[in-house]
Scaffold this motif. Structure first.
Motif, PDB file in Angstrom:
ATOM      1  N   ARG A  35       8.865   4.437  -8.008  1.00 42.72           N
ATOM      2  CA  ARG A  35       8.411   5.047  -7.036  1.00 42.72           C
ATOM      3  C   ARG A  35       8.428   4.307  -5.263  1.00 42.72           C
ATOM      4  O   ARG A  35       8.901   4.543  -4.153  1.00 42.72           O
ATOM      5  CB  ARG A  35       7.418   5.655  -6.363  1.00 42.72           C
ATOM      6  CG  ARG A  35       7.116   7.209  -7.087  1.00 42.72           C
ATOM      7  CD  ARG A  35       6.250   8.391  -6.618  1.00 42.72           C
ATOM      8  NE  ARG A  35       5.214   7.784  -7.319  1.00 42.72           N
ATOM      9  CZ  ARG A  35       4.661   7.597  -8.571  1.00 42.72           C
ATOM     10  NH1 ARG A  35       5.514   8.848  -9.238  1.00 42.72           N
ATOM     11  NH2 ARG A  35       3.259   7.624  -8.826  1.00 42.72           N
ATOM     12  N   ARG A  36       8.003   3.412  -5.451  1.00 41.91           N
ATOM     13  CA  ARG A  36       7.558   2.113  -4.254  1.00 41.91           C
ATOM     14  C   ARG A  36       9.182   0.954  -4.332  1.00 41.91           C
ATOM     15  O   ARG A  36       9.550   1.197  -3.644  1.00 41.91           O
ATOM     16  CB  ARG A  36       6.600   0.799  -4.623  1.00 41.91           C
ATOM     17  CG  ARG A  36       6.274  -0.118  -3.596  1.00 41.91           C
ATOM     18  CD  ARG A  36       5.794   0.211  -2.637  1.00 41.91           C
ATOM     19  NE  ARG A  36       6.123  -1.222  -1.167  1.00 41.91           N
ATOM     20  CZ  ARG A  36       5.002  -1.551  -1.531  1.00 41.91           C
ATOM     21  NH1 ARG A  36       3.596  -1.973  -2.298  1.00 41.91           N
ATOM     22  NH2 ARG A  36       5.116  -2.671  -0.812  1.00 41.91           N
ATOM     23  N   LEU A  37      10.015   1.011  -5.067  1.00 45.01           N
ATOM     24  CA  LEU A  37      10.685   0.368  -5.956  1.00 45.01           C
ATOM     25  C   LEU A  37      12.258   1.044  -4.969  1.00 45.01           C
ATOM     26  O   LEU A  37      13.028   0.992  -4.375  1.00 45.01           O
ATOM     27  CB  LEU A  37      11.322  -0.327  -6.197  1.00 45.01           C
ATOM     28  CG  LEU A  37      10.531  -1.493  -7.474  1.00 45.01           C
ATOM     29  CD1 LEU A  37      11.153  -1.643  -8.166  1.00 45.01           C
ATOM     30  CD2 LEU A  37      10.462  -2.602  -6.102  1.00 45.01           C
ATOM     31  N   GLU A  38      12.284   2.310  -5.054  1.00 48.90           N
ATOM     32  CA  GLU A  38      12.889   3.399  -4.688  1.00 48.90           C
ATOM     33  C   GLU A  38      12.960   3.577  -2.973  1.00 48.90           C
ATOM     34  O   GLU A  38      14.148   3.846  -2.824  1.00 48.90           O
ATOM     35  CB  GLU A  38      12.700   4.573  -5.141  1.00 48.90           C
ATOM     36  CG  GLU A  38      12.940   5.081  -6.767  1.00 48.90           C
ATOM     37  CD  GLU A  38      12.621   6.713  -7.464  1.00 48.90           C
ATOM     38  OE1 GLU A  38      11.784   7.381  -6.714  1.00 48.90           O
ATOM     39  OE2 GLU A  38      12.624   7.011  -7.976  1.00 48.90           O
ATOM     40  N   ARG A  39      11.319   3.241  -2.482  1.00 45.48           N
ATOM     41  CA  ARG A  39      11.638   3.298  -0.633  1.00 45.48           C
ATOM     42  C   ARG A  39      12.751   2.083  -0.310  1.00 45.48           C
ATOM     43  O   ARG A  39      13.395   2.198   0.589  1.00 45.48           O
ATOM     44  CB  ARG A  39       9.863   3.512  -0.292  1.00 45.48           C
ATOM     45  CG  ARG A  39       9.774   4.806  -0.766  1.00 45.48           C
ATOM     46  CD  ARG A  39       8.155   4.550  -0.047  1.00 45.48           C
ATOM     47  NE  ARG A  39       7.536   3.320  -0.085  1.00 45.48           N
ATOM     48  CZ  ARG A  39       6.146   3.868  -0.689  1.00 45.48           C
ATOM     49  NH1 ARG A  39       6.225   4.788  -1.596  1.00 45.48           N
ATOM     50  NH2 ARG A  39       5.485   2.807  -1.217  1.00 45.48           N
ATOM     51  N   VAL A 119       6.080  -7.506  -2.451  1.00 44.47           N
ATOM     52  CA  VAL A 119       5.676  -6.459  -3.395  1.00 44.47           C
ATOM     53  C   VAL A 119       5.595  -7.188  -5.127  1.00 44.47           C
ATOM     54  O   VAL A 119       5.896  -7.300  -5.742  1.00 44.47           O
ATOM     55  CB  VAL A 119       7.304  -4.922  -4.113  1.00 44.47           C
ATOM     56  CG1 VAL A 119       6.298  -3.818  -5.416  1.00 44.47           C
ATOM     57  CG2 VAL A 119       7.347  -4.547  -3.196  1.00 44.47           C
ATOM     58  N   THR A 120       4.765  -6.815  -4.654  1.00 46.10           N
ATOM     59  CA  THR A 120       3.825  -8.115  -5.991  1.00 46.10           C
ATOM     60  C   THR A 120       2.958  -7.331  -7.133  1.00 46.10           C
ATOM     61  O   THR A 120       1.966  -6.355  -6.875  1.00 46.10           O
ATOM     62  CB  THR A 120       2.292  -8.914  -5.317  1.00 46.10           C
ATOM     63  OG1 THR A 120       1.994  -8.085  -4.624  1.00 46.10           O
ATOM     64  CG2 THR A 120       2.904  -9.453  -4.582  1.00 46.10           C
ATOM     65  N   VAL A 121       3.305  -7.637  -8.273  1.00 43.34           N
ATOM     66  CA  VAL A 121       3.092  -6.621  -9.954  1.00 43.34           C
ATOM     67  C   VAL A 121       2.694  -8.020 -10.929  1.00 43.34           C
ATOM     68  O   VAL A 121       3.165  -8.951 -11.062  1.00 43.34           O
ATOM     69  CB  VAL A 121       4.411  -6.246 -10.386  1.00 43.34           C
ATOM     70  CG1 VAL A 121       4.009  -5.300 -11.483  1.00 43.34           C
ATOM     71  CG2 VAL A 121       5.204  -5.081  -9.434  1.00 43.34           C
ATOM     72  N   ALA A 122       1.287  -7.257 -10.954  1.00 43.38           N
ATOM     73  CA  ALA A 122       1.320  -8.202 -12.542  1.00 43.38           C
ATOM     74  C   ALA A 122       1.358  -7.563 -13.948  1.00 43.38           C
ATOM     75  O   ALA A 122       0.925  -6.587 -13.805  1.00 43.38           O
ATOM     76  CB  ALA A 122      -0.010  -8.709 -12.199  1.00 43.38           C
TER      77      ALA A 122
END
Length: 348
Positions: A35-39, A119-122
């Protein structure tokens, strides 16, 4: 077989159940990220990892570039931890991959990336780790505790998590279906080397060897790199990994009958090139062992019938792990407790 060998084999054989359970805990976290990447879709994905997790990042690069068309590159963690240089990552996806989430250079890299606007993802097994805290979003690997020093089920679980993320991101129904079949196939792959004369022949060649080359391409490049690391860790056997193309740019000069090669052939368009390479290396006098299904001939490492190229690659490393334990027995090494290694490696 010793109790130590039984322990590591037990953990290898847990991978199918881990893959099956992972779907439940992973779905919501992946949905939050997508959802974050869709924005705002990233123009670039940057990965950050060490050891086996770096090989998982190689797998991520293949998936993201091949399935999504987004360039994917590996960050050098020391740029953050030693040189303290922020990267221009605003609105880009920064994917940190780790089992423990406790390596200082990864944590510092994620912190700087977050400050830079990424956008940081672990993607971590330990969701309460410093790396998880440093990132905005956490994707749980969900492998559970791993007692052996070398990573096996956590590596497989990381690849499966990356496949799940990719399948959802590009709405790939064929990959989603293959993931549903994967746990059962992983269980079958675990038993492939046991008692098989063709796998045993590979053990005969690698048992006394001093050096080995592993080769892959496309979805199996990560598998070749992970296999080379495990040969070093578990079997005290020097091994070097190459893509099929890289190998022809100089390293082919190493070929001799005393230098075995393990070729992990993918089931996609890259497979034919590796099979051609393997045949050429055989003509040059190399001791070549290549993964294949349906052929019974010297130099073949039997694999499951093809299903999906990316999930098939995961099955290849699962089969290799079982072979690794048998090879360690031949060489008199302890695959669960390699010398000089600790379960959690902290680098800076």
């Amino acid at each position: 077989m010793s109790d130590i060998d039984r322990q590591i084999l037990s953990e290898i054989r847990e991978a199918p159940d881990v893959a099956r359970r992972q779907a439940q805990g992973f779905a919501q976290s992946a949905a939050d990220l997508l959802r974050r990447l869709e924005r705002r879709a990233p123009d670039v994905v940057v990965t950050c990892a060490r050891g086996s997790s770096a090989h998982a990042a190689t797998f991520a690069k293949h998936l993201i570039e091949h399935r999504l068309g987004i360039p994917c590159a590996a960050a050098a963690p020391n740029i953050a931890s030693i040189y303290h240089r922020p990267l221009r990552l605003k609105h880009q996806l920064f994917l940190a991959i780790s089992q423990s989430g406790r390596s200082d250079d990864l944590v510092e890299s994620a912190s700087l990336a977050r400050t830079a606007g990424a956008v940081t993802v672990a993607l971590v097994n330990e969701t309460d780790s410093p790396l998880a805290s440093a990132c905005e979003l956490v994707l749980p690997i969900g492998a559970g505790p791993e007692r052996s020093v070398i990573a096996t089920k956590t590596f497989v679980a990381t690849l499966v998590a990356l496949l799940r993320l990719t399948a959802e991101w590009c709405a790939d129904n064929a990959l989603k279906s293959a993931l549903e079949r994967l746990p059962e196939r992983l269980a079958s792959a675990s038993g492939l080397p046991s008692g098989d004369r063709l796998w045993r022949a590979a053990g005969d060649a690698l048992g006394p060897a001093e050096s080995v080359v592993t080769i892959g391409r496309g979805p199996t490049l990560a598998i070749a790199r992970e296999a080379a690391l495990k040969l070093k860790e578990a079997c005290s056997l020097h091994a070097e990994a190459f893509s099929g193309a890289e190998f022809m740019h100089g390293p082919v000069s190493l070929v001799s009958d005393a230098y075995p090669l393990l070729v992990f052939a993918p089931g996609d368009a890259a497979g034919e090139g590796l099979r051609t390479l393997a045949a050429d290396l055989c003509r040059k006098g190399a001791a070549v062992f290549i993964t294949a299904h349906g052929a019974i001939a010297p130099g073949i490492l039997p694999m499951l019938a093809p299903d999906h190229p990316e999930t098939d690659a995961v099955c290849q490393i699962q089969a290799f792990y079982a072979f690794m334990v048998e090879l360690a027995q031949r060489r008199g090494t302890n695959p669960a407790r390699p010398r000089h290694l600790r379960k959690i490696t902290r680098t800076r």
